[in-house]
Design a protein around this motif. Structure first.
Motif, PDB file in Angstrom:
ATOM      1  N   ASP A 148      -2.685  -5.437  -2.356  1.00  0.00           N
ATOM      2  CA  ASP A 148      -1.570  -5.306  -3.292  1.00  0.00           C
ATOM      3  C   ASP A 148      -0.800  -6.623  -3.248  1.00  0.00           C
ATOM      4  O   ASP A 148      -0.138  -6.927  -2.249  1.00  0.00           O
ATOM      5  CB  ASP A 148      -0.669  -4.141  -2.881  1.00  0.00           C
ATOM      6  N   ILE A 149      -0.911  -7.424  -4.306  1.00  0.00           N
ATOM      7  CA  ILE A 149      -0.309  -8.754  -4.271  1.00  0.00           C
ATOM      8  C   ILE A 149       1.206  -8.714  -4.418  1.00  0.00           C
ATOM      9  O   ILE A 149       1.874  -9.737  -4.267  1.00  0.00           O
ATOM     10  CB  ILE A 149      -0.912  -9.672  -5.360  1.00  0.00           C
ATOM     11  N   SER A 150       1.769  -7.549  -4.678  1.00  0.00           N
ATOM     12  CA  SER A 150       3.214  -7.460  -4.854  1.00  0.00           C
ATOM     13  C   SER A 150       3.962  -7.374  -3.527  1.00  0.00           C
ATOM     14  O   SER A 150       5.184  -7.486  -3.502  1.00  0.00           O
ATOM     15  CB  SER A 150       3.573  -6.247  -5.722  1.00  0.00           C
ATOM     16  N   ARG A 151       3.232  -7.168  -2.425  1.00  0.00           N
ATOM     17  CA  ARG A 151       3.876  -7.024  -1.114  1.00  0.00           C
ATOM     18  C   ARG A 151       3.104  -7.814  -0.071  1.00  0.00           C
ATOM     19  O   ARG A 151       1.874  -7.927  -0.152  1.00  0.00           O
ATOM     20  CB  ARG A 151       3.921  -5.554  -0.691  1.00  0.00           C
ATOM     21  N   LEU A 187     -10.110  -7.423  -3.334  1.00  0.00           N
ATOM     22  CA  LEU A 187      -9.946  -6.777  -4.633  1.00  0.00           C
ATOM     23  C   LEU A 187      -8.492  -6.378  -4.867  1.00  0.00           C
ATOM     24  O   LEU A 187      -7.877  -5.708  -4.041  1.00  0.00           O
ATOM     25  CB  LEU A 187     -10.833  -5.532  -4.702  1.00  0.00           C
ATOM     26  N   HIS A 188      -7.954  -6.819  -6.012  1.00  0.00           N
ATOM     27  CA  HIS A 188      -6.646  -6.350  -6.472  1.00  0.00           C
ATOM     28  C   HIS A 188      -6.836  -5.693  -7.831  1.00  0.00           C
ATOM     29  O   HIS A 188      -7.466  -6.265  -8.729  1.00  0.00           O
ATOM     30  CB  HIS A 188      -5.644  -7.500  -6.590  1.00  0.00           C
ATOM     31  N   SER A 189      -6.296  -4.491  -7.985  1.00  0.00           N
ATOM     32  CA  SER A 189      -6.411  -3.768  -9.255  1.00  0.00           C
ATOM     33  C   SER A 189      -5.032  -3.590  -9.878  1.00  0.00           C
ATOM     34  O   SER A 189      -4.038  -3.445  -9.167  1.00  0.00           O
ATOM     35  CB  SER A 189      -7.051  -2.391  -9.024  1.00  0.00           C
ATOM     36  N   ALA A 210      -6.721   1.597  -8.578  1.00  0.00           N
ATOM     37  CA  ALA A 210      -7.138   0.839  -7.396  1.00  0.00           C
ATOM     38  C   ALA A 210      -8.138   1.611  -6.546  1.00  0.00           C
ATOM     39  O   ALA A 210      -9.139   1.048  -6.086  1.00  0.00           O
ATOM     40  CB  ALA A 210      -5.912   0.466  -6.566  1.00  0.00           C
ATOM     41  N   SER A 211      -7.884   2.903  -6.329  1.00  0.00           N
ATOM     42  CA  SER A 211      -8.785   3.670  -5.466  1.00  0.00           C
ATOM     43  C   SER A 211     -10.190   3.736  -6.073  1.00  0.00           C
ATOM     44  O   SER A 211     -11.188   3.588  -5.360  1.00  0.00           O
ATOM     45  CB  SER A 211      -8.235   5.081  -5.238  1.00  0.00           C
ATOM     46  N   GLY A 269      -4.821  -0.763   3.780  1.00  0.00           N
ATOM     47  CA  GLY A 269      -3.607  -0.819   4.591  1.00  0.00           C
ATOM     48  C   GLY A 269      -2.760   0.427   4.479  1.00  0.00           C
ATOM     49  O   GLY A 269      -2.954   1.265   3.590  1.00  0.00           O
ATOM     50  N   ARG A 270      -1.833   0.540   5.385  1.00  0.00           N
ATOM     51  CA  ARG A 270      -0.779   1.545   5.299  1.00  0.00           C
ATOM     52  C   ARG A 270       0.497   0.925   5.827  1.00  0.00           C
ATOM     53  O   ARG A 270       0.477   0.120   6.772  1.00  0.00           O
ATOM     54  CB  ARG A 270      -1.111   2.814   6.085  1.00  0.00           C
TER      55      ARG A 270
END
Length: 291
Positions: A159-162, A185-187, A241-242, A258-259
């Motif tokens: 997740d490129i936003s975080r 992979l970023h969706s 994404a999933s 990640g979590r």
């Protein structure tokens, strides 16, 4: 010495697969392997509880046989064992303070078996800040002729936003050890049509996609520089994404997700994307906790 790898055993096919996967990982890292059995025993009032000494003997026999089987295949392994009575997640937490990784068997498809009889996999993932790997009882996870993991690509969902440095550190380090291609992979999803029709203009869509590509490249650059030998395939895809990660990882040797570490006991500890992948991936899945 490298941090030991802890694997949970309950005698199921899933936990046997997890033990063999963990053994190969221990060899990859030159790390000791620690086999653990933990179980909280319940007995209906009408059925006498099994005697504690018999339960202990069963657990010791399980660990002894697993150690023997692994050492016959990998005589260079450094294996230790431990058994507990009590809550599995709590017991595991007490023995993983210095562990580098925890490996559990997983039935998937709606049920996480965990490493004891019962659905405790989620509780273990919630409790651990070390990477937790869930392994299916598939042919690739079970014993095979090679002493290392099968030669397959890895997939990491980003997740490129975080920020997700711990996630990327694990993924690049593991890909470096395996000498395999890492697919990052970023969706992203196009905004709903109502009120956002301009997003469906081909030019606007291309601009959004370019922005996503730029963001992914910027996030990965420090890791490219740190691991120049890793073959990296960075992709930005449109869609859920999933679904994208599951498709990309259908033939992968490992999927890494990640979590977020949550201090509060309230709310979800595993996001919906990671949750879906845990339940539906046929490949081993590594869950990496990060801020």
């Amino acid at each position: 010495m490298n941090q030991r790898i802890v694997v949970g055993l309950d005698g199921s096919a899933e936990s046997v697969a997890a033990a063999h996967w963990a053994a190969r990982e221990a060899l990859l890292r030159s790390a000791p392997l620690h086999l653990v059995h933990a179980e909280e025993w319940f007995s209906p009032l009408s059925i006498p509880a099994a005697r504690s000494d018999l339960r202990r003997q069963w657990a010791q026999a399980l660990l002894r046989e697993a150690s023997k089987e692994l050492l016959e295949k990998h005589p260079q392994l450094d294996i230790s064992t431990e058994s507990f009575d009590g809550q599995p997640a709590d017991s595991l937490a007490s023995t993983t303070a210095t562990a580098g990784m925890v490996v559990l068997g997983s039935r998937g498809l709606g049920t996480l078996r965990g490493f004891v009889l019962g659905s405790v996999g989620m509780a273990v993932i919630h409790a651990m800040e070390q990477p937790v790997v869930l392994v299916r009882a598939t042919e690739d996870a079970l014993p095979h002729g090679q002493e290392c993991h099968l030669d397959r690509d890895m997939v990491v969902g980003i997740d490129i936003s975080r920020p997700c440095d711990a996630l990327l550190a694990f993924a690049f380090d593991e890909a470096s050890r395996r000498a395999c291609t890492l697919r990052a992979l970023h969706s992203w999803m196009a905004p709903p049509l109502a009120g956002s029709g301009s997003a469906y203009n081909p030019e606007v869509h291309a601009q959004i996609a370019q922005s996503m590509d730029t963001g992914l490249d910027a996030m990965l650059k420090p890791w490219r520089d740190m691991y120049p030998a890793v073959s990296l395939d960075a992709q930005v895809e449109v869609g859920h994404a999933s679904e994208q990660i599951l498709e990309a990882g259908s033939e992968a040797g490992l999927i890494v997700v990640g979590r977020r570490i949550r201090q509060s006991s309230l709310g979800a500890h595993i996001g919906p994307i990671t949750h879906a992948i845990l339940h539906h991936s046929t490949a081993p899945v590594a869950v990496v906790a990060h801020e």
